[in-house]
Design an enzyme around this catalytic site. Structure first.
Site, PDB file in Angstrom:
ATOM      1  N   ILE A 262     123.296  64.108  21.698  1.00  0.00           N
ATOM      2  CA  ILE A 262     122.376  63.717  20.635  1.00  0.00           C
ATOM      3  C   ILE A 262     122.476  64.754  19.522  1.00  0.00           C
ATOM      4  O   ILE A 262     122.224  65.936  19.739  1.00  0.00           O
ATOM      5  CB  ILE A 262     120.935  63.610  21.170  1.00  0.00           C
ATOM      6  CG1 ILE A 262     120.880  62.498  22.213  1.00  0.00           C
ATOM      7  CG2 ILE A 262     119.944  63.371  20.048  1.00  0.00           C
ATOM      8  CD1 ILE A 262     119.567  62.374  22.935  1.00  0.00           C
ATOM      9  N   ASP A 263     122.862  64.286  18.350  1.00  0.00           N
ATOM     10  CA  ASP A 263     123.027  65.201  17.221  1.00  0.00           C
ATOM     11  C   ASP A 263     121.893  65.030  16.214  1.00  0.00           C
ATOM     12  O   ASP A 263     120.969  64.243  16.418  1.00  0.00           O
ATOM     13  CB  ASP A 263     124.397  65.005  16.568  1.00  0.00           C
ATOM     14  CG  ASP A 263     124.600  63.594  16.018  1.00  0.00           C
ATOM     15  OD1 ASP A 263     123.606  62.870  15.770  1.00  0.00           O
ATOM     16  OD2 ASP A 263     125.769  63.227  15.813  1.00  0.00           O
ATOM     17  N   SER A 264     121.984  65.768  15.124  1.00  0.00           N
ATOM     18  CA  SER A 264     120.912  65.755  14.125  1.00  0.00           C
ATOM     19  C   SER A 264     120.727  64.371  13.496  1.00  0.00           C
ATOM     20  O   SER A 264     119.602  63.988  13.164  1.00  0.00           O
ATOM     21  CB  SER A 264     121.164  66.800  13.045  1.00  0.00           C
ATOM     22  OG  SER A 264     122.404  66.562  12.410  1.00  0.00           O
TER      23      SER A 264
ATOM     24  N   ASP B 152     121.118  61.530  15.051  1.00  0.00           N
ATOM     25  CA  ASP B 152     120.353  60.762  16.039  1.00  0.00           C
ATOM     26  C   ASP B 152     118.876  61.106  15.954  1.00  0.00           C
ATOM     27  O   ASP B 152     118.018  60.232  16.056  1.00  0.00           O
ATOM     28  CB  ASP B 152     120.862  61.032  17.462  1.00  0.00           C
ATOM     29  CG  ASP B 152     122.262  60.501  17.697  1.00  0.00           C
ATOM     30  OD1 ASP B 152     122.586  59.415  17.192  1.00  0.00           O
ATOM     31  OD2 ASP B 152     123.028  61.185  18.402  1.00  0.00           O
ATOM     32  N   VAL B 153     118.571  62.383  15.760  1.00  0.00           N
ATOM     33  CA  VAL B 153     117.173  62.816  15.664  1.00  0.00           C
ATOM     34  C   VAL B 153     116.533  62.234  14.405  1.00  0.00           C
ATOM     35  O   VAL B 153     115.393  61.769  14.443  1.00  0.00           O
ATOM     36  CB  VAL B 153     117.052  64.353  15.704  1.00  0.00           C
ATOM     37  CG1 VAL B 153     115.618  64.790  15.446  1.00  0.00           C
ATOM     38  CG2 VAL B 153     117.523  64.884  17.057  1.00  0.00           C
TER      39      VAL B 153
END
Length: 82
Positions: free
Chosen positions: A36-38, A40-41
């Protein structure tokens, strides 16, 4: 036993939709280890705003590393809204 919050259910479902089914999701799971990367956040925050009918500050989830910390931050924001 207390039932899970709306924020917890939403976040867990969101993460389960983008993470391999072989990964066991726990509060101690690190977002980066699940891929989960930025971006996705950011997507999660936008969808969470809609789901909880609230505005979330851009930096509300900055520095968060685990699923549990993400859920706690969302629950805290939802509680403030009440």
């Amino acid at each position: 036993m207390e039932s899970p919050s709306k924020a917890r259910i939403f976040i867990e479902q969101f993460i389960e939709n983008i993470v391999s089914s072989s990964y066991t999701l726990t509060d101690d799971s690190y977002l980066v280890e699940m891929g989960i990367d930025s971006l996705d956040v950011v997507e999660l925050v936008m969808e969470l705003e809609e789901e909880l009918n609230m505005d979330i500050e851009d930096d509300a989830f900055s520095g968060i590393e685990t699923v549990g910390a993400l859920i706690q931050a969302a629950e805290k924001l939802a509680e403030k809204k009440k």
